[in-house]
Each structure stands twice: as C-alpha cells, then as structure tokens.
Design an enzyme around this catalytic site. Structure first.
Site, PDB file in Angstrom:
ATOM      1  N   GLU A  88     -23.703 -10.551 -18.164  1.00  0.00           N
ATOM      2  CA  GLU A  88     -24.155 -10.143 -19.491  1.00  0.00           C
ATOM      3  C   GLU A  88     -22.935  -9.933 -20.386  1.00  0.00           C
ATOM      4  O   GLU A  88     -23.038  -9.342 -21.456  1.00  0.00           O
ATOM      5  CB  GLU A  88     -25.018  -8.890 -19.425  1.00  0.00           C
ATOM      6  CG  GLU A  88     -24.349  -7.669 -18.850  1.00  0.00           C
ATOM      7  CD  GLU A  88     -25.270  -6.463 -18.837  1.00  0.00           C
ATOM      8  OE1 GLU A  88     -25.481  -5.888 -19.913  1.00  0.00           O
ATOM      9  OE2 GLU A  88     -25.770  -6.091 -17.762  1.00  0.00           O
ATOM     10  N   CYS A 120     -28.256  -6.467 -16.043  1.00  0.00           N
ATOM     11  CA  CYS A 120     -27.666  -6.291 -14.713  1.00  0.00           C
ATOM     12  C   CYS A 120     -28.435  -7.026 -13.624  1.00  0.00           C
ATOM     13  O   CYS A 120     -28.044  -6.991 -12.454  1.00  0.00           O
ATOM     14  CB  CYS A 120     -27.578  -4.809 -14.374  1.00  0.00           C
ATOM     15  SG  CYS A 120     -26.784  -3.855 -15.667  1.00  0.00           S
ATOM     16  N   HIS A 245     -29.096  -0.442  -7.645  1.00  0.00           N
ATOM     17  CA  HIS A 245     -28.191  -0.762  -8.757  1.00  0.00           C
ATOM     18  C   HIS A 245     -27.587   0.543  -9.268  1.00  0.00           C
ATOM     19  O   HIS A 245     -28.302   1.500  -9.562  1.00  0.00           O
ATOM     20  CB  HIS A 245     -28.947  -1.476  -9.878  1.00  0.00           C
ATOM     21  CG  HIS A 245     -28.154  -1.525 -11.152  1.00  0.00           C
ATOM     22  ND1 HIS A 245     -26.909  -2.128 -11.218  1.00  0.00           N
ATOM     23  CD2 HIS A 245     -28.393  -1.014 -12.390  1.00  0.00           C
ATOM     24  CE1 HIS A 245     -26.432  -1.993 -12.441  1.00  0.00           C
ATOM     25  NE2 HIS A 245     -27.305  -1.321 -13.172  1.00  0.00           N
TER      26      HIS A 245
HETATM   27  N1  CAA Z   1     -20.881  19.958 -14.754  1.00  0.00           N
HETATM   28  C1  CAA Z   1     -21.709  19.294 -13.904  1.00  0.00           C
HETATM   29  N2  CAA Z   1     -22.790  18.576 -14.342  1.00  0.00           N
HETATM   30  C2  CAA Z   1     -23.006  18.513 -15.662  1.00  0.00           C
HETATM   31  C3  CAA Z   1     -22.173  19.158 -16.591  1.00  0.00           C
HETATM   32  C4  CAA Z   1     -21.067  19.925 -16.084  1.00  0.00           C
HETATM   33  N3  CAA Z   1     -20.242  20.560 -16.900  1.00  0.00           N
HETATM   34  N4  CAA Z   1     -22.642  18.916 -17.825  1.00  0.00           N
HETATM   35  C5  CAA Z   1     -23.731  18.112 -17.683  1.00  0.00           C
HETATM   36  N5  CAA Z   1     -23.930  17.875 -16.366  1.00  0.00           N
HETATM   37  C6  CAA Z   1     -24.971  17.048 -15.771  1.00  0.00           C
HETATM   38  C7  CAA Z   1     -26.321  17.108 -16.455  1.00  0.00           C
HETATM   39  O1  CAA Z   1     -27.075  18.218 -15.995  1.00  0.00           O
HETATM   40  C8  CAA Z   1     -26.909  15.769 -16.054  1.00  0.00           C
HETATM   41  O2  CAA Z   1     -27.366  15.840 -14.741  1.00  0.00           O
HETATM   42  P1  CAA Z   1     -28.874  15.370 -14.370  1.00  0.00           P
HETATM   43  O3  CAA Z   1     -29.013  13.938 -14.830  1.00  0.00           O
HETATM   44  O4  CAA Z   1     -28.962  15.526 -12.903  1.00  0.00           O
HETATM   45  O5  CAA Z   1     -29.780  16.277 -15.142  1.00  0.00           O
HETATM   46  C9  CAA Z   1     -25.711  14.847 -16.035  1.00  0.00           C
HETATM   47  O6  CAA Z   1     -24.555  15.678 -15.970  1.00  0.00           O
HETATM   48  C10 CAA Z   1     -25.592  13.974 -17.269  1.00  0.00           C
HETATM   49  O7  CAA Z   1     -25.688  14.784 -18.385  1.00  0.00           O
HETATM   50  P2  CAA Z   1     -26.495  14.300 -19.665  1.00  0.00           P
HETATM   51  O8  CAA Z   1     -27.834  13.793 -19.244  1.00  0.00           O
HETATM   52  O9  CAA Z   1     -26.450  15.362 -20.692  1.00  0.00           O
HETATM   53  O10 CAA Z   1     -25.550  13.090 -20.087  1.00  0.00           O
HETATM   54  P3  CAA Z   1     -25.583  12.203 -21.386  1.00  0.00           P
HETATM   55  O11 CAA Z   1     -26.901  12.263 -22.031  1.00  0.00           O
HETATM   56  O12 CAA Z   1     -24.394  12.527 -22.223  1.00  0.00           O
HETATM   57  O13 CAA Z   1     -25.304  10.740 -20.788  1.00  0.00           O
HETATM   58  C11 CAA Z   1     -26.366   8.832 -19.759  1.00  0.00           C
HETATM   59  C12 CAA Z   1     -25.878  10.262 -19.557  1.00  0.00           C
HETATM   60  C13 CAA Z   1     -27.584   8.848 -20.671  1.00  0.00           C
HETATM   61  C14 CAA Z   1     -26.724   8.235 -18.426  1.00  0.00           C
HETATM   62  C15 CAA Z   1     -25.208   8.003 -20.423  1.00  0.00           C
HETATM   63  O14 CAA Z   1     -24.120   7.954 -19.568  1.00  0.00           O
HETATM   64  C16 CAA Z   1     -25.615   6.598 -20.818  1.00  0.00           C
HETATM   65  O15 CAA Z   1     -26.225   6.357 -21.845  1.00  0.00           O
HETATM   66  N6  CAA Z   1     -25.237   5.597 -19.966  1.00  0.00           N
HETATM   67  C17 CAA Z   1     -25.511   4.182 -20.239  1.00  0.00           C
HETATM   68  C18 CAA Z   1     -26.948   3.804 -19.918  1.00  0.00           C
HETATM   69  C19 CAA Z   1     -27.216   3.803 -18.421  1.00  0.00           C
HETATM   70  O16 CAA Z   1     -26.331   3.702 -17.603  1.00  0.00           O
HETATM   71  N7  CAA Z   1     -28.503   3.857 -18.053  1.00  0.00           N
HETATM   72  C20 CAA Z   1     -28.902   3.804 -16.662  1.00  0.00           C
HETATM   73  C21 CAA Z   1     -30.223   3.095 -16.489  1.00  0.00           C
HETATM   74  S1  CAA Z   1     -30.154   1.485 -17.266  1.00  0.00           S
HETATM   75  C22 CAA Z   1     -29.314   0.513 -16.102  1.00  0.00           C
HETATM   76  O17 CAA Z   1     -29.206   0.857 -14.965  1.00  0.00           O
HETATM   77  C23 CAA Z   1     -28.671  -0.750 -16.586  1.00  0.00           C
HETATM   78  C24 CAA Z   1     -27.210  -0.550 -16.745  1.00  0.00           C
HETATM   79  O18 CAA Z   1     -26.443  -0.830 -15.847  1.00  0.00           O
HETATM   80  C25 CAA Z   1     -26.702  -0.010 -18.008  1.00  0.00           C
END
Ligand code: CAA
Length: 436
Positions: A88, A120, A245
């Site tokens: 991709e 992916c 994945h």
């Molecule tokens: N210490 C420990 N843990 C902490 C923390 C701290 N200080 N602060 C936050 N956390 C934890 C949260 O509790 C959360 O844990 P859970 O998921 O178990 O609840 C985790 O850290 C992540 O925190 P947030 O949910 O607040 O994180 P975010 O919203 O800033 O970002 C994300 C997370 C949405 C995955 C982001 O990284 C993102 O958008 N990633 C790209 C999209 C992605 O990867 N999607 C996955 C499915 S799609 C797919 O698989 C295709 C692909 O390859 C992209």
C-alpha cells in the site's frame, strides 16, 4: 495425467525478511512528543520503529528481500514464473513495484509481474493468488515470488506516529511447502466497506479513524472466525500459535482477547493462553513497527526464528486484516524440518545489523524523503553497497543496482546517480547479502 493436487500441497517454500538499516526508540519519540513513554511502550506495546534512510524505499526493501531469498535458499531466479507484490506504499500509480523487482533481481522474461493493493491485506491476497496459480498447474515446475513490502508513515505528532515502521518479506510459493503448508479448509474471508484508514494518492502519510479502525478490525476477525469454525469444525484449541495482523503489538492482544471470549464463551485463562500462543509471534513486530502488508509475515518469521520455540510441525492460525476492509483467517502447518528456515530467513541478521538514530535524524530522514518525492533532484547520500534509491529524474525513480556500469555502482556517498536511461537490461541477478 498425474493425481490432482490439492491446497494441501501448496504453500511457502522459502521466506526472507529485509528491514531498513535504522530504527528509532519509541521512548525517544514519546519524550520528543511530550507524551508519557508508558503510553507508546505499554499502552500500544511498541518498542522500536524502523526508519527509512534517504536511499531506501519500498522498492529497495522488496528487492533486497527477494535477493536475500535467492541467496539464502540457493534458489535459481529462473525458476520464478510470477511476481506479486502486495503493497500500500506504491511509488507510482501505474508502474508496479514488481517490475523493478523483476529487473533488479534478475528474473526471467517469461514471467508475469503485478502489484496487489488492499491496505495491509495485499500480501495475503498475493499469497492466495500465488497458491491458486500453482494449483492451476499451467507452468509446471515454476514458482511464484510473493513480496509484501510497506512503509507505514503518519503525520508527525499524530496518534499513529508511534506505530510507524517498515519491512519487506519475500516468499517463494510452490508445491514443496517446506516452510508453511496452507491447510485445505474453505476460505474464511470478510469484506465490508468502511472508512477506518486511508491514504489519498496526493498524500505521503496515512489517515486513520483510529478507534473506529480497531472496532472494524475486531468485527472482521469475528466474521472470519465464525466462517472458519463453521466450515472446518475446528475450535481455537486446535491451533498451537495464533498470528494476528499487528499494526501495533497491543492490537494482537486485543484480537486474541476478542477471539478467546467468542470461542470460549468468555472463559477464564486468557492471560497464560495469550502468553503461550500469541506472545512468541510478536517480538519481531516490536523491533520494526507496523509494516502494513508485511506485518503478518514479520510475525511468522519471528515465530520461526524464536530462540525458545520449536515451531516445526505446529498448526498456526493467521489473521490478515486490510483496512477498508477485507480480512481472512488461514489455517496452516509449519514444515516438519526446522533446517528449512531456521537461521535462513535473515530476520536476526538484518535486525542485528541496524543502527539506532536520534529523533533529530529521524526528522531529517523524513524530510529527505519528502524532498526527493517533490523536487526530483539527485541528492541522496548512498550507502556504500547494494541496491539503493537515488532519487527521481524526469519523474522516474532511479535506482543503483548491480546492472549499472561499474563507475556508477561504486558511487561514493553523496555522489549523484545518473538518470535511468543509462540502465541496461538485467544480465545477471543482483547479489546482496541480507544485513549489509
Ligand atoms: N501508560 C500506559 N498506558 C497508557 C498510557 C500511559 N501513560 N496512556 C494511555 N495508555 C493506554 C490507553 O489506556 C490505551 O490502552 P487500551 O487500548 O488498552 O485502552 C492505549 O494506551 C492507547 O491509548 P489511546 O487509545 O488513548 O491512544 P490514541 O487514541 O492516541 O491512539 C490508536 C491509538 C488509535 C491505535 C493510534 O495509534 C492510531 O490511530 N493508529 C493507526 C491506526 C491503527 O493502527 N489501527 C489499527 C486497526 S486498523 C489496521 O490494523 C490496519 C493498519 O495496519 C493500520
């Protein structure tokens, strides 16, 4: 006429990995972004992310994975009859990466080449096409080369940034599946049009509706699993290892939790089960970060090369998810003889050969890529050896490889590369040691 072949005879004969030469510690990224490192390292499960040097791109990664495959398994490139690249991170909306691989890896002219794009899922789509092609039997004795190559790039400071990474995995697919034999169960696939993660053609970085994407992933997992278990009659307990994945390692944890709850009706014992059947598949993902279409196969290489796991003869379940979305669950059996892959995938060698970079260097490398894509100059400092991306000229990407004249292949770092119209047709395969 010989006996009809079944899917049981088809799969991966050889597998090799290539990763960028540099990585950034995700803790350093967190500190630079003013975020608690615990969020990136424990919340998401990330540790290191592979970062492309200016002379690396998805093409270079793919070519290096392919040439490492040929060398490490002593494969004659002339045996390849089809090249499918799942990606991709396409560098051109028309010209496939598979054509660059074809020339730079010295493959024969009577070879079909094309790219497959479905986020992916592209690598798995390529694998499935390749197994179908082998079973079709129209090119007896010829093999398919499937390469998953990707670079995950998000905006600086965005939630996706700590999940970035890159890698390429090359797989030779044929009817002597010494590494991984696909089991002949009915296909378990799930498609649903969703807007969870996307990259418009005018953007170098991906966009994601992050939490929605996690839900889409889990829904697709449930869809695939219910189809698979209904058709096969197999339960989750039938698998020795489960590979999900891994856009970030915590996603595999969430996936297994969901499947475990569904499969066991919310039964107890999740934590030890996760540690036994999923954790051994994730160490290599924590080293390179998200590699999109290659991620699942980076997990597979990690399991095969795990120092405390003997995967020989084990049944594995592979869950492939491509945003947008299409997903598939595949049951497969690892080969019985570990000497067919142990130490040969190149995974440990390429990881050990990497250098850590600072956050400042990471920013500089990113900027170099943005400039190269924008203004077409030849300012890429080149690594001393091997295939390299030089820059663009006349809207063409230019690569240095073994088919170039000697004066060019010995270019010093900082030297300009000439335009690609001096390229000669491939006369011999490129020989590149993995881990250079
Ligand atoms: N210490 C420990 N843990 C902490 C923390 C701290 N200080 N602060 C936050 N956390 C934890 C949260 O509790 C959360 O844990 P859970 O998921 O178990 O609840 C985790 O850290 C992540 O925190 P947030 O949910 O607040 O994180 P975010 O919203 O800033 O970002 C994300 C997370 C949405 C995955 C982001 O990284 C993102 O958008 N990633 C790209 C999209 C992605 O990867 N999607 C996955 C499915 S799609 C797919 O698989 C295709 C692909 O390859 C992209």
């Amino acid at each position: 006429m010989g006996p009809a072949r079944t899917v049981a005879d088809v799969g991966i004969e050889a597998l090799a990995v290539h990763v960028p030469r540099h990585y950034l510690d995700v803790g350093d990224l967190a500190r630079a972004n003013g975020v608690d490192p615990g969020k990136y390292c424990f919340g998401l499960g990330c540790r290191r992310m592979a970062v492309l040097a200016p002379d690396e791109d998805p093409v270079v990664l793919a070519v290096r994975a392919a040439t490492a495959l040929f060398e490490r398994y002593d494969i004659d490139p002339a045996s390849v009859g089809m090249v499918v690249v799942g990606t991709e991170s396409g560098v051109d909306a028309a010209k496939p990466i598979a054509t660059y691989v074809h020339r730079m890896a010295g493959l024969p002219r009577d070879c079909r080449t094309f790219d497959v794009q479905h986020a992916c899922y592209g690598g798995t789509a390529g694998l499935r096409m390749a197994t179908g092609w082998v079973l079709g039997g129209l090119r007896p004795g010829r093999k398919a080369l499937v390469i998953a190559t990707d670079v995950a790039r998000y905006e600086i400071g965005s939630p996706g940034e700590p999940t970035q990474g890159a890698a390429a995995v090359a797989m030779l697919v044929g009817d002597e599946p010494r590494v991984l034999r696909l089991e002949p169960y009915a296909e378990a696939v799930h498609t649903e049009e969703v807007m969870d993660f996307w990259r418009p053609t005018y953007r170098a970085t991906a966009l994601a509706d992050g939490h929605h994407s996690i839900e889409c992933y889990l829904r697709a997992l449930e869809g695939c699993w219910s189809g698979f278990t209904a058709e096969s009659g197999l339960g989750l307990g039938a698998f020795d290892y489960l590979l999900y994945h891994s856009p970030f390692p915590k996603m595999a944890f969430k996936a297994h939790k969901r499947l475990y709850e569904v499969a066991t009706n919310g039964g107890a014992g999740f934590d030890p089960d996760y540690e036994r059947r999923v954790l051994p598949t994730l160490w290599s993902n924590t080293e390179v970060g998200n590699a999109y279409s290659a991620s699942l196969y980076v997990s597979l290489a990690g399991l095969l090369e795990h120092s405390e796991v003997d995967a020989a003869g084990k049944r594995v379940g592979l869950f492939s998810y491509g945003s947008g979305c299409c997903a598939e669950f595949i049951a497969a059996r690892v080969g019985d003889d570990a000497s067919a892959w142990r130490g040969r995938t190149g995974l440990r060698q390429v990881l050990a050969a990497r250098r850590e970079i600072t956050h400042e260097s990471y920013l500089r490398f990113r900027q170099a890529h943005e400039e190269l894509a924008r203004d077409g100059s030849f300012r890429t400092p080149l690594a001393p050896e091997g295939v390299a991306f030089c820059g663009t000229w006349n809207h063409q990407r230019v690569y240095r490889d073994a088919t170039w004249p000697a004066a060019v292949t010995s270019a010093r770092p900082g030297d300009a590369c000439p335009p690609s119209d001096v390229l000669r047709p491939a006369s011999r395969p490129v020989r590149v040691q993995a881990g250079e």
